[in-house]
Design an enzyme around this catalytic site. Structure first.
Site, PDB file in Angstrom:
ATOM      1  N   HIS A  46      46.935  52.028  31.577  1.00 13.31           N
ATOM      2  CA  HIS A  46      47.612  52.392  30.338  1.00 13.31           C
ATOM      3  C   HIS A  46      47.287  51.414  29.215  1.00 13.31           C
ATOM      4  O   HIS A  46      47.022  51.814  28.077  1.00 13.31           O
ATOM      5  CB  HIS A  46      49.121  52.428  30.588  1.00 13.31           C
ATOM      6  CG  HIS A  46      49.920  52.846  29.401  1.00 13.31           C
ATOM      7  ND1 HIS A  46      49.988  54.149  28.984  1.00 13.31           N
ATOM      8  CD2 HIS A  46      50.671  52.124  28.540  1.00 13.31           C
ATOM      9  CE1 HIS A  46      50.742  54.220  27.900  1.00 13.31           C
ATOM     10  NE2 HIS A  46      51.174  53.009  27.611  1.00 13.31           N
ATOM     11  N   GLU A  68      45.196  57.765  34.351  1.00  9.56           N
ATOM     12  CA  GLU A  68      46.639  57.668  34.205  1.00  9.56           C
ATOM     13  C   GLU A  68      47.336  58.896  34.767  1.00  9.56           C
ATOM     14  O   GLU A  68      48.352  58.790  35.452  1.00  9.56           O
ATOM     15  CB  GLU A  68      46.966  57.575  32.717  1.00  9.56           C
ATOM     16  CG  GLU A  68      47.731  56.369  32.316  1.00  9.56           C
ATOM     17  CD  GLU A  68      48.037  56.445  30.839  1.00  9.56           C
ATOM     18  OE1 GLU A  68      47.565  55.575  30.128  1.00  9.56           O
ATOM     19  OE2 GLU A  68      48.724  57.380  30.400  1.00  9.56           O
ATOM     20  N   ASN A 397      24.546  36.072  51.221  1.00 12.73           N
ATOM     21  CA  ASN A 397      23.742  35.424  52.235  1.00 12.73           C
ATOM     22  C   ASN A 397      24.466  35.433  53.581  1.00 12.73           C
ATOM     23  O   ASN A 397      23.900  35.757  54.613  1.00 12.73           O
ATOM     24  CB  ASN A 397      23.497  33.990  51.773  1.00 12.73           C
ATOM     25  CG  ASN A 397      22.259  33.425  52.383  1.00 12.73           C
ATOM     26  OD1 ASN A 397      21.175  33.930  52.137  1.00 12.73           O
ATOM     27  ND2 ASN A 397      22.430  32.414  53.202  1.00 12.73           N
TER      28      ASN A 397
END
Lengths: 659, 140
Positions: A46, A68, A397
């Site tokens: 919002h 929303e 990694n």
């Protein structure tokens, strides 16, 4: 109106909200029924919508509006979270992030409409509407005990109970104001006993275009309907009697609903908690450049303070000395205060990792859990901003090279789900960040073979310690993974991590155990601006060495130095062989043979190196100044400082001597 | 018409376009930077700012700077990216040079592009600051 001055604020705040959306969606994935989290997510969406609207970014506005709608359906219990919805919502966040990146780069949100995403969101709602249409009568007339009691009493006293659904015009701008008028009108003729969504949400405009009220009144349906329709921008009003008989079956559910209520009470408590957290953190956003200016001024103050201290010794006046001591205390506190302002929790970087690792786990088909700790550890803002990439690299990694496939793990007798831990903590004047996995560890033989293949070491070279081999990993473009994935093997190796960390004045260390896992630790100074240093002399030049990288200082005799392998010089310190170098030779100055040498022992992780210097001038707080871009490629110094007398002293980079 | 700062290196006159020059400083003690190119004589403290000092005489193969009363440091601001100081033997005036009095004398392969302009009765070497700052041969 000039929007540029607000653009920076918009970008910063949207970034924060995207982060909070990511965090909360991840939490929601674990606890799909927690309405407090849905509320948080809704609020972020919002807010972004509102801000984007006022900045004229209509595409973001449209997307967040669609989000929303879905979220409010979830919040009202019309829709329950499932993995499809989660995926769409995550995609939305990515889309907003892409818009934001475009805004940062070009100032406009670009041409991507994301229509597919928006229609995905709408589809979710439509499915929900169809389902709802079937079950409308059953679901919407459910009241909790309080409401049913009130309804009972109302009927017994001859009142009517209505369910009123008010639908506002879709072009309505001040929804809360219209709703307020509806409320006020109804209150003239009766009493509102329930409102969906709750009154608070309606006041905050947290509703679509319709809301439903339960009203007790003596008036008849048409009067009420006409009164409401007199208010402008109301599209439709649906009024129904509430059927008394329905409530009988309702009764049976009382126990259940009481149990529900308890849960709800707890939830509201949580919401209150969240709300109070928001209230307590009063903050001001300050441009980092302004802080830099402030920091520079403090630095200047510290320099002039040391200069005045120099005079004090000549004057030998007690009052004068006392004032200087007082000045020193003030400058120190001022320095600390400014430093604190610049400090931000490392959470800023860490918070994006859970999401990244979630995606990574899917992409690699590996199962692992990310454990994050020490997010509240504070680090200088300039360091935090630079840490993201190296840490992402280390985490990838670990996931890619460290953690085995679930089958391999089970075969090795390990838990099926791997563990990757990232943690931060303070250690003296340093901050340490560790990335640890319980994977297969670094295969040193493989590294050795690969290094020979690449011509980095020679076939028969056997004098390499395990540590030396690990160091090979940090050489440019070294990758041990045989199959190149799209994560690693993009030419960005661990050398990039090392370079970045060293630029920040830190060091990277690796501890690995075959079959058990690998731990990368990054050690960084808390701040880049002011450090404690040892001032040393070579010939007639003065240099500074950061105190953090000095282990100790020893005096040795000429005959303690032993030559090994022809050229290398070493000496023994408590049964440990330490390589030793003459600083004067390195700096291309005359070096004289002496009977006794002063050796500064530099440490880097477990490694020690001796550096022969001529004189020690003691330790001092120094302000680090950059040599500027023009001198960037001079590796032996990491910067310079200005002493009290105005002279410039080079700060030696300990990494140069440890290589 | 362009404005140049006229100065001397040894017996020759040189000019640098005035826009690049932030100010002109007297020589203050500077500190050597180890492992830097030999024409970088060190760094100086300019009101709290660290400025690398370049001996342009050495850079241009004209010998090396001499410390005298007249020695000055021209503070060059390179595109707001960094600042450096150029050591010069003597500074004179700001002069106006019209474009048609400028003549290119270097060949394309030369490291430094020499352009010469006539000003009153003297010949002025106009320096290309970019050539001095960036060592193209070293970078290749």
């Amino acid at each position: 109106m000039d929007m540029n001055q607000y653009l920076g604020m918009f970008i910063e705040e949207t970034k924060d909200h995207i982060q909070s959306l990511n965090d909360n969606l991840l939490k929601l994935e674990d606890t799909p029924n927690d309405n407090a989290i849905v509320n948080e997510v809704f609020r972020s969406a919002h807010t972004i919508k509102g801000m984007a609207g006022s900045m004229g970014f209509t595409k973001i506005q449209r997307l967040t509006h669609a989000m929303e709608n879905v979220l409010s359906a979830v919040r009202e219990g019309k829709l329950s979270i499932n993995s499809d919805i989660m995926d769409v919502l995550f995609k939305c966040i990515d889309a907003i992030d892409t818009y934001l990146t475009a805004i940062i780069a070009t100032g406009s949100e670009g041409s991507e409409e994301n229509t597919e995403l928006i229609s995905n969101l709408e589809d979710i709602l439509n499915v929900e509407r169809n389902v709802q249409a079937f079950s409308q009568n059953e679901t919407t007339d459910e009241f909790d005990e309080y409401v049913s009691k009130v309804i009972d009493r109302a009927y017994s006293q001859g009142y009517n109970v209505y369910k009123i659904k008010v639908i506002l015009d879709s072009g309505c701008l001040l929804k809360a104001a219209r709703a307020y008028l509806v409320f006020r009108t109804l209150e003239e003729y009766g009493e509102i006993i329930k409102s969906v969504p709750p009154v608070q949400d309606i006041e905050d405009e947290k509703f679509d275009y319709d809301f439903t009220l339960i009203v007790i009144s003596r008036e008849n349906i048409n009067t009420i309907k006409n009164k409401i329709l007199r208010i402008s921008e109301i599209r439709e009003v649906e009024i129904n009697y509430i059927d008394r008989s329905k409530k009988e079956s309702q009764r049976e559910n009382i126990y259940e609903s009481e149990a529900k209520k308890e849960v709800e009470v707890e939830k509201t408590k949580e919401i209150e908690k969240v709300a109070s957290q928001h209230k307590t953190s009063k903050t001001v956003r300050v441009d980092i450049e302004r802080l830099d200016v402030l920091m520079n001024l403090v630095s200047e103050l510290i320099i002039i303070k040391s200069r005045i201290e120099g005079f004090t010794k000549q004057y030998n006046n007690r009052q004068y000395e006392e004032s200087i001591e007082y000045l020193e205390r003030i400058t120190n506190s001022l320095h600390e205060a400014v430093m604190k302002v610049r400090m931000v929790p490392i959470e800023r970087v860490f918070s994006r990792f859970p999401r990244m690792m979630r995606d990574l786990s899917r992409e690699l088909n590996k199962e692992f859990e990310l454990i994050v700790s020490g997010e509240d550890t504070e680090v200088d803002r300039t360091i935090v901003d630079e840490l993201g990439d190296p840490l992402i690299h280390l985490l990838r990694n670990s996931a890619d090279h460290g953690i085995e496939t679930p089958e391999e793990r089970v075969a090795a007798g390990k838990p099926k789900i791997g563990m990757i831990r990232i943690s931060a903590f303070h250690d003296g004047n340093n901050v340490v960040i560790e990335v640890e996995d319980d994977g297969k560890g670094i295969d040193l033989d493989k590294v050795r073979r690969k290094a020979i293949e690449k011509g980095l070491i020679k076939e028969g070279q056997i004098d390499l310690t395990d540590q030396d081999i690990i160091d090979l990993l940090f050489l440019p473009s070294f990758s041990t993974k045989e199959v190149v994935t799209n994560l690693s093997g993009r030419g960005v190796g661990l050398d990039v991590v090392k370079t970045k960390i060293e630029q920040l004045g830190g060091v990277v260390d690796v501890v690995t155990q075959k079959g058990k896992g690998t731990k990368f630790s990054i050690r960084l100074p808390l701040t880049l601006a002011i450090i404690q240093a040892l001032l040393i002399g070579v010939e007639n030049e003065v240099y500074a060495i950061p105190l953090a990288s000095i282990k100790e200082i020893v005096e040795i005799k000429k005959e303690d130095i032993v030559h090994v392998q022809g050229k290398k010089e070493v000496f023994m310190l408590r049964n440990q062989v330490i390589p030793i170098k003459k600083l004067s030779t390195i700096l291309e100055l005359d070096d004289k043979e002496k009977e006794k040498y002063t050796v500064v022992i530099l440490k880097r992780g477990e490694r020690l190196n001796g550096l022969i210097v001529d004189k020690l001038f003691g330790q001092q707080d120094i302000v680090i100044k950059s040599l500027g871009k023009y001198m960037e490629n001079v590796k032996i110094v990491s910067g310079a400082t200005i002493l009290g007398d105005g002279s410039v002293v080079m700060i030696l980079d300990p990494n140069y001597f440890n290589a | 018409m362009e404005q140049y700062l006229l100065f001397k290196l040894g017996d020759e006159y040189f000019g640098i376009i005035i826009e690049l020059i932030e100010n002109i400083e007297r020589l203050t003690p500077f500190t050597r930077v180890p492992k830097a190119a030999s024409y970088i004589k060190g760094v100086m403290n300019l009101r709290g700012e660290i400025i690398p000092v370049i001996d342009i005489k050495e850079r241009l193969d004209l010998g090396s700077y001499l410390k005298t009363e007249d020695t000055r440091v021209l503070i060059i601001n390179w595109k707001n990216d960094f600042k450096v100081g150029f050591l010069v033997d003597e500074v004179f005036d700001v002069i106006n040079i019209s474009k048609d009095s400028i003549e290119q004398v270097s060949k394309d392969k030369d490291e430094f592009k020499w352009t010469i302009a006539k000003y009153n009765h003297i010949l002025v070497n106009l320096l290309n600051v970019e050539d001095i700052l960036f060592d193209k041969i070293q970078e290749v």
